[in-house]
Design a protein around this motif. Sequence first.
Motif, PDB file in Angstrom:
ATOM      1  N   UNK A 196       0.842  -1.202   0.000  1.00 12.29           N
ATOM      2  CA  UNK A 196       0.000   0.000   0.000  1.00 12.29           C
ATOM      3  C   UNK A 196       0.876   1.250   0.000  1.00 12.29           C
ATOM      4  N   UNK A 197       0.462   2.222  -0.771  1.00 10.97           N
ATOM      5  CA  UNK A 197       1.097   3.536  -0.799  1.00 10.97           C
ATOM      6  C   UNK A 197       2.572   3.533  -1.206  1.00 10.97           C
ATOM      7  N   UNK A 198       3.038   2.466  -1.788  1.00 13.99           N
ATOM      8  CA  UNK A 198       4.427   2.443  -2.249  1.00 13.99           C
ATOM      9  C   UNK A 198       4.483   3.045  -3.648  1.00 13.99           C
ATOM     10  N   UNK A 199       5.465   3.885  -3.858  1.00 15.35           N
ATOM     11  CA  UNK A 199       5.675   4.488  -5.174  1.00 15.35           C
ATOM     12  C   UNK A 199       6.665   3.606  -5.930  1.00 15.35           C
ATOM     13  N   UNK A 200       6.244   3.081  -7.071  1.00 16.30           N
ATOM     14  CA  UNK A 200       7.101   2.192  -7.863  1.00 16.30           C
ATOM     15  C   UNK A 200       7.422   2.875  -9.186  1.00 16.30           C
ATOM     16  N   UNK A 201       8.717   2.965  -9.497  1.00 21.88           N
ATOM     17  CA  UNK A 201       9.131   3.520 -10.777  1.00 21.88           C
ATOM     18  C   UNK A 201      10.042   2.531 -11.488  1.00 21.88           C
ATOM     19  N   UNK A 202      10.084   2.637 -12.795  1.00 21.04           N
ATOM     20  CA  UNK A 202      10.910   1.759 -13.621  1.00 21.04           C
ATOM     21  C   UNK A 202      11.977   2.605 -14.300  1.00 21.04           C
ATOM     22  N   UNK A 203      13.227   2.143 -14.194  1.00 21.44           N
ATOM     23  CA  UNK A 203      14.345   2.813 -14.857  1.00 21.44           C
ATOM     24  C   UNK A 203      15.066   1.762 -15.694  1.00 21.44           C
ATOM     25  N   UNK A 204      15.211   2.046 -16.988  1.00 21.59           N
ATOM     26  CA  UNK A 204      15.957   1.167 -17.892  1.00 21.59           C
ATOM     27  C   UNK A 204      17.154   1.959 -18.395  1.00 21.59           C
ATOM     28  N   UNK A 205      18.348   1.429 -18.129  1.00 24.18           N
ATOM     29  CA  UNK A 205      19.594   2.101 -18.507  1.00 24.18           C
ATOM     30  C   UNK A 205      20.382   1.192 -19.449  1.00 24.18           C
ATOM     31  N   UNK A 206      21.368   1.773 -20.106  1.00 30.31           N
ATOM     32  CA  UNK A 206      22.266   1.015 -20.968  1.00 30.31           C
ATOM     33  C   UNK A 206      23.684   1.161 -20.439  1.00 30.31           C
ATOM     34  N   UNK A 207      24.426   0.054 -20.390  1.00 33.65           N
ATOM     35  CA  UNK A 207      25.812   0.104 -19.947  1.00 33.65           C
ATOM     36  C   UNK A 207      26.259  -1.210 -19.338  1.00 33.65           C
ATOM     37  N   UNK A 208      27.447  -1.197 -18.767  1.00 31.12           N
ATOM     38  CA  UNK A 208      27.963  -2.372 -18.058  1.00 31.12           C
ATOM     39  C   UNK A 208      27.174  -2.486 -16.758  1.00 31.12           C
ATOM     40  N   UNK A 209      26.687  -3.684 -16.448  1.00 37.16           N
ATOM     41  CA  UNK A 209      25.737  -3.880 -15.350  1.00 37.16           C
ATOM     42  C   UNK A 209      26.239  -3.335 -14.021  1.00 37.16           C
ATOM     43  N   UNK A 210      27.392  -3.766 -13.581  1.00 35.75           N
ATOM     44  CA  UNK A 210      27.889  -3.361 -12.269  1.00 35.75           C
ATOM     45  C   UNK A 210      28.100  -1.867 -12.148  1.00 35.75           C
ATOM     46  N   UNK A 211      28.801  -1.287 -13.107  1.00 38.29           N
ATOM     47  CA  UNK A 211      29.079   0.156 -13.068  1.00 38.29           C
ATOM     48  C   UNK A 211      27.794   0.977 -13.128  1.00 38.29           C
ATOM     49  N   UNK A 212      26.860   0.550 -13.959  1.00 36.69           N
ATOM     50  CA  UNK A 212      25.611   1.284 -14.117  1.00 36.69           C
ATOM     51  C   UNK A 212      24.751   1.195 -12.863  1.00 36.69           C
ATOM     52  N   UNK A 213      24.708   0.023 -12.245  1.00 39.09           N
ATOM     53  CA  UNK A 213      23.947  -0.126 -11.001  1.00 39.09           C
ATOM     54  C   UNK A 213      24.523   0.784  -9.926  1.00 39.09           C
ATOM     55  N   UNK A 214      25.842   0.746  -9.739  1.00 36.06           N
ATOM     56  CA  UNK A 214      26.486   1.576  -8.716  1.00 36.06           C
ATOM     57  C   UNK A 214      26.206   3.058  -8.976  1.00 36.06           C
ATOM     58  N   UNK A 215      26.387   3.506 -10.222  1.00 32.45           N
ATOM     59  CA  UNK A 215      26.174   4.919 -10.556  1.00 32.45           C
ATOM     60  C   UNK A 215      24.722   5.331 -10.328  1.00 32.45           C
ATOM     61  N   UNK A 216      23.779   4.488 -10.741  1.00 34.87           N
ATOM     62  CA  UNK A 216      22.360   4.822 -10.605  1.00 34.87           C
ATOM     63  C   UNK A 216      21.923   4.833  -9.147  1.00 34.87           C
ATOM     64  N   UNK A 217      22.372   3.842  -8.379  1.00 41.99           N
ATOM     65  CA  UNK A 217      22.028   3.786  -6.953  1.00 41.99           C
ATOM     66  C   UNK A 217      22.533   5.034  -6.242  1.00 41.99           C
ATOM     67  N   UNK A 218      23.758   5.415  -6.528  1.00 42.15           N
ATOM     68  CA  UNK A 218      24.317   6.617  -5.887  1.00 42.15           C
ATOM     69  C   UNK A 218      23.626   7.887  -6.371  1.00 42.15           C
ATOM     70  N   UNK A 219      23.305   7.954  -7.655  1.00 45.51           N
ATOM     71  CA  UNK A 219      22.630   9.123  -8.212  1.00 45.51           C
ATOM     72  C   UNK A 219      21.233   9.295  -7.604  1.00 45.51           C
ATOM     73  N   UNK A 220      20.515   8.197  -7.388  1.00 44.40           N
ATOM     74  CA  UNK A 220      19.172   8.259  -6.826  1.00 44.40           C
ATOM     75  C   UNK A 220      19.173   8.494  -5.317  1.00 44.40           C
ATOM     76  N   UNK A 221      20.312   8.300  -4.681  1.00 37.88           N
ATOM     77  CA  UNK A 221      20.375   8.439  -3.229  1.00 37.88           C
ATOM     78  C   UNK A 221      19.636   7.321  -2.516  1.00 37.88           C
ATOM     79  N   UNK A 222      19.747   6.116  -3.049  1.00 39.30           N
ATOM     80  CA  UNK A 222      19.036   4.968  -2.475  1.00 39.30           C
ATOM     81  C   UNK A 222      19.552   4.644  -1.073  1.00 39.30           C
TER      82      UNK A 222
END
Length: 154
Positions: free
Chosen positions: A71-97
């Motif tokens: 309930x009340x959870x906001x779900x968003x989808x992000x599709x990126x292109x790149x090397x998996x590990x580097x892209x995950x790290x960059x996106x997680x840090x960029x989003x402030x997860x």
Amino acid sequence: MESQRVVVVVEDAAAARAALQWAVGNFIRAGDSITLLHVCPPARSRRKRRRLRLGGFQLALAFKDLCNGIAEAKVEIVVMEGELGETVVATVNQLGATTLVVGLHDKSFLYRAPSPYTRVKSLGCRVLAVRQHATARDGFLNADLTQIETISLQ
């Protein structure tokens, strides 16, 4: 309690689905923000890149269905292109997860790093790595959780 920003790595692997199911049942709360992150490999042709991104988005939509019970959870989808590990790290840090949820399997990006410790250390959040067991009984998910805390020493 403060809401969390949770990033879930979306892969076409049973372990990734199991990780999200475990997180939905045991960790994610109402009011949390969930980002379903799929990373496509780089492609040279525009047509192939588009096909990969569309496939990733469709896979993420299937994962989004697993989040419907929150309930009340906001779900968003992000599709990126790149090397998996580097892209995950960059996106997680960029989003402030606050948390990264990842399914552990033989080809997991956490295992493919030259130094998995270095990759995890570069994340500014908690990492919940879930490995699915081969057996599930009575519809219950049988999984192991590994929590990796990252602490910066100064």
